[in-house]
Design a protein around this motif. Sequence first.
Motif, PDB file in Angstrom:
ATOM      1  N   THR A 244     -33.184  32.281  99.833  1.00 51.22           N
ATOM      2  CA  THR A 244     -33.975  31.089  99.520  1.00 51.22           C
ATOM      3  C   THR A 244     -34.040  30.141 100.715  1.00 51.22           C
ATOM      4  O   THR A 244     -35.056  29.476 100.932  1.00 51.22           O
ATOM      5  N   TYR A 245     -32.972  30.089 101.491  1.00 48.54           N
ATOM      6  CA  TYR A 245     -32.953  29.224 102.675  1.00 48.54           C
ATOM      7  C   TYR A 245     -33.999  29.662 103.698  1.00 48.54           C
ATOM      8  O   TYR A 245     -34.486  28.860 104.490  1.00 48.54           O
ATOM      9  N   GLY A 246     -34.351  30.954 103.695  1.00 43.87           N
ATOM     10  CA  GLY A 246     -35.500  31.398 104.459  1.00 43.87           C
ATOM     11  C   GLY A 246     -35.236  32.037 105.798  1.00 43.87           C
ATOM     12  O   GLY A 246     -36.172  32.243 106.575  1.00 43.87           O
ATOM     13  N   ARG A 247     -33.984  32.402 106.086  1.00 44.00           N
ATOM     14  CA  ARG A 247     -33.699  32.960 107.414  1.00 44.00           C
ATOM     15  C   ARG A 247     -33.311  34.427 107.388  1.00 44.00           C
ATOM     16  O   ARG A 247     -32.877  34.968 108.399  1.00 44.00           O
ATOM     17  N   THR A 248     -33.455  35.083 106.264  1.00 44.71           N
ATOM     18  CA  THR A 248     -33.081  36.501 106.178  1.00 44.71           C
ATOM     19  C   THR A 248     -34.272  37.432 106.382  1.00 44.71           C
ATOM     20  O   THR A 248     -34.089  38.624 106.595  1.00 44.71           O
ATOM     21  N   GLY A 249     -35.481  36.893 106.272  1.00 47.16           N
ATOM     22  CA  GLY A 249     -36.677  37.727 106.342  1.00 47.16           C
ATOM     23  C   GLY A 249     -36.999  38.439 105.047  1.00 47.16           C
ATOM     24  O   GLY A 249     -38.021  39.119 104.950  1.00 47.16           O
ATOM     25  N   HIS A 250     -36.140  38.287 104.035  1.00 50.80           N
ATOM     26  CA  HIS A 250     -36.345  38.990 102.773  1.00 50.80           C
ATOM     27  C   HIS A 250     -37.308  38.237 101.849  1.00 50.80           C
ATOM     28  O   HIS A 250     -37.398  37.017 101.888  1.00 50.80           O
ATOM     29  N   HIS A 251     -37.996  39.020 101.033  1.00 49.64           N
ATOM     30  CA  HIS A 251     -38.716  38.501  99.876  1.00 49.64           C
ATOM     31  C   HIS A 251     -37.827  38.617  98.647  1.00 49.64           C
ATOM     32  O   HIS A 251     -37.032  39.553  98.542  1.00 49.64           O
ATOM     33  N   GLU A 252     -38.002  37.688  97.701  1.00 54.87           N
ATOM     34  CA  GLU A 252     -37.552  37.976  96.345  1.00 54.87           C
ATOM     35  C   GLU A 252     -38.499  39.046  95.814  1.00 54.87           C
ATOM     36  O   GLU A 252     -39.716  38.938  95.965  1.00 54.87           O
ATOM     37  N   ALA A 253     -37.953  40.087  95.202  1.00 58.25           N
ATOM     38  CA  ALA A 253     -38.782  41.218  94.802  1.00 58.25           C
ATOM     39  C   ALA A 253     -38.249  41.840  93.520  1.00 58.25           C
ATOM     40  O   ALA A 253     -37.150  41.531  93.059  1.00 58.25           O
ATOM     41  N   VAL A 254     -39.063  42.710  92.963  1.00 58.45           N
ATOM     42  CA  VAL A 254     -38.685  43.456  91.765  1.00 58.45           C
ATOM     43  C   VAL A 254     -38.933  44.935  92.030  1.00 58.45           C
ATOM     44  O   VAL A 254     -40.017  45.322  92.499  1.00 58.45           O
ATOM     45  N   GLN A 255     -37.933  45.750  91.743  1.00 64.56           N
ATOM     46  CA  GLN A 255     -38.103  47.193  91.825  1.00 64.56           C
ATOM     47  C   GLN A 255     -38.286  47.723  90.403  1.00 64.56           C
ATOM     48  O   GLN A 255     -37.496  47.403  89.505  1.00 64.56           O
ATOM     49  N   VAL A 256     -39.321  48.515  90.227  1.00 65.50           N
ATOM     50  CA  VAL A 256     -39.712  49.003  88.905  1.00 65.50           C
ATOM     51  C   VAL A 256     -39.514  50.517  88.861  1.00 65.50           C
ATOM     52  O   VAL A 256     -40.065  51.242  89.691  1.00 65.50           O
ATOM     53  N   ARG A 257     -38.727  50.967  87.907  1.00 61.20           N
ATOM     54  CA  ARG A 257     -38.606  52.404  87.660  1.00 61.20           C
ATOM     55  C   ARG A 257     -39.424  52.704  86.417  1.00 61.20           C
ATOM     56  O   ARG A 257     -39.262  52.041  85.383  1.00 61.20           O
ATOM     57  N   TYR A 258     -40.340  53.682  86.519  1.00 54.23           N
ATOM     58  CA  TYR A 258     -41.273  53.910  85.423  1.00 54.23           C
ATOM     59  C   TYR A 258     -41.506  55.396  85.191  1.00 54.23           C
ATOM     60  O   TYR A 258     -41.261  56.227  86.059  1.00 54.23           O
ATOM     61  N   ASP A 259     -41.978  55.696  83.994  1.00 57.36           N
ATOM     62  CA  ASP A 259     -42.299  57.068  83.607  1.00 57.36           C
ATOM     63  C   ASP A 259     -43.770  57.305  83.893  1.00 57.36           C
ATOM     64  O   ASP A 259     -44.636  56.752  83.211  1.00 57.36           O
ATOM     65  N   PRO A 260     -44.100  58.112  84.912  1.00 55.26           N
ATOM     66  CA  PRO A 260     -45.510  58.299  85.275  1.00 55.26           C
ATOM     67  C   PRO A 260     -46.331  59.010  84.207  1.00 55.26           C
ATOM     68  O   PRO A 260     -47.559  59.020  84.289  1.00 55.26           O
ATOM     69  N   ASP A 261     -45.686  59.599  83.217  1.00 59.18           N
ATOM     70  CA  ASP A 261     -46.433  60.188  82.110  1.00 59.18           C
ATOM     71  C   ASP A 261     -46.881  59.137  81.106  1.00 59.18           C
ATOM     72  O   ASP A 261     -47.726  59.407  80.248  1.00 59.18           O
ATOM     73  N   LYS A 262     -46.304  57.939  81.197  1.00 56.78           N
ATOM     74  CA  LYS A 262     -46.629  56.886  80.230  1.00 56.78           C
ATOM     75  C   LYS A 262     -47.328  55.680  80.850  1.00 56.78           C
ATOM     76  O   LYS A 262     -48.037  54.955  80.167  1.00 56.78           O
ATOM     77  N   VAL A 263     -47.094  55.452  82.127  1.00 56.48           N
ATOM     78  CA  VAL A 263     -47.770  54.354  82.817  1.00 56.48           C
ATOM     79  C   VAL A 263     -47.990  54.785  84.259  1.00 56.48           C
ATOM     80  O   VAL A 263     -47.111  55.389  84.879  1.00 56.48           O
ATOM     81  N   ASP A 264     -49.172  54.520  84.785  1.00 55.26           N
ATOM     82  CA  ASP A 264     -49.466  54.940  86.155  1.00 55.26           C
ATOM     83  C   ASP A 264     -49.347  53.765  87.119  1.00 55.26           C
ATOM     84  O   ASP A 264     -49.258  52.600  86.719  1.00 55.26           O
ATOM     85  N   TYR A 265     -49.350  54.094  88.402  1.00 55.47           N
ATOM     86  CA  TYR A 265     -49.190  53.068  89.427  1.00 55.47           C
ATOM     87  C   TYR A 265     -50.362  52.095  89.428  1.00 55.47           C
ATOM     88  O   TYR A 265     -50.189  50.910  89.715  1.00 55.47           O
ATOM     89  N   GLU A 266     -51.541  52.569  89.083  1.00 57.99           N
ATOM     90  CA  GLU A 266     -52.710  51.699  89.010  1.00 57.99           C
ATOM     91  C   GLU A 266     -52.502  50.580  87.993  1.00 57.99           C
ATOM     92  O   GLU A 266     -52.874  49.425  88.230  1.00 57.99           O
ATOM     93  N   THR A 267     -51.902  50.912  86.856  1.00 63.04           N
ATOM     94  CA  THR A 267     -51.627  49.898  85.840  1.00 63.04           C
ATOM     95  C   THR A 267     -50.607  48.887  86.341  1.00 63.04           C
ATOM     96  O   THR A 267     -50.725  47.678  86.093  1.00 63.04           O
ATOM     97  N   LEU A 268     -49.602  49.373  87.070  1.00 66.68           N
ATOM     98  CA  LEU A 268     -48.630  48.455  87.661  1.00 66.68           C
ATOM     99  C   LEU A 268     -49.306  47.510  88.655  1.00 66.68           C
ATOM    100  O   LEU A 268     -48.998  46.312  88.690  1.00 66.68           O
ATOM    101  N   LEU A 269     -50.210  48.029  89.449  1.00 58.19           N
ATOM    102  CA  LEU A 269     -50.926  47.178  90.403  1.00 58.19           C
ATOM    103  C   LEU A 269     -51.716  46.086  89.694  1.00 58.19           C
ATOM    104  O   LEU A 269     -51.693  44.920  90.106  1.00 58.19           O
ATOM    105  N   ILE A 270     -52.431  46.449  88.645  1.00 55.83           N
ATOM    106  CA  ILE A 270     -53.232  45.457  87.924  1.00 55.83           C
ATOM    107  C   ILE A 270     -52.328  44.394  87.314  1.00 55.83           C
ATOM    108  O   ILE A 270     -52.617  43.187  87.383  1.00 55.83           O
ATOM    109  N   ALA A 271     -51.205  44.813  86.729  1.00 55.04           N
ATOM    110  CA  ALA A 271     -50.249  43.846  86.178  1.00 55.04           C
ATOM    111  C   ALA A 271     -49.710  42.929  87.273  1.00 55.04           C
ATOM    112  O   ALA A 271     -49.531  41.720  87.071  1.00 55.04           O
TER     113      ALA A 271
END
Length: 199
Positions: A73-100
């Motif tokens: 948060t202080y801003g000197r690490t170069g990192h983003h706050e981020a979310v890693q998503v593990r998903y079942d590609p038979d039930k949701v595709d990457y395109e749907t994740l992008l739209i969300a």
Amino acid sequence: MPRPPRQSRGIAALSLLLAAIAPPVQAADALATFAGGCFWSLEAAFDKLPGVLDTTTGYTGGHDATPTYERVTYGRTGHHEAVQVRYDPDKVDYETLLIAYWHSINPIDRQGQFCDVGPSYTTAIYTHTPRQRRLAEESRTVLEQLKFRRPLATEVRDATTFYPAEAVHQDFARQRPADYARYRRQCGTDAGLAAIWGR
């Protein structure tokens, strides 16, 4: 017949393009990583999607090998706050994740997201495969050309090491719903998204 609003045309075109250019999903596409401001809000958006197996808040994209919330948060690490998503590609595709993802952020803000300002709160899509990169770049181009009519602030980057955030930041919206609702209201997140995406 009247033409649909420009905003609706842009979203419809994005959905059609992603469906047209997407080859069959491969098993390697079961992991996706997104940075979009406060990771509490982004995690909550993905948790709503059927087919998402789990989400992890964390830090990525920077140079600090032992990031903490305070340092990021202080801003000197170069990192983003981020979310890693593990998903079942038979039930949701990457395109749907992008739209969300797009519907959960303000992609033209270069300073952060809503009340959260600073480099760790800027937006980026971290891609794990060539297919993800192609879809992410194509979706960004469609939004630039058909909705926003300007370059977006959101970058598309190759995925790097992802560092899970502290336990207090995991599943925050579900574990502390009152605190999360208050944060979101005070930050103006819902009003801001409604103004951008018309919902």
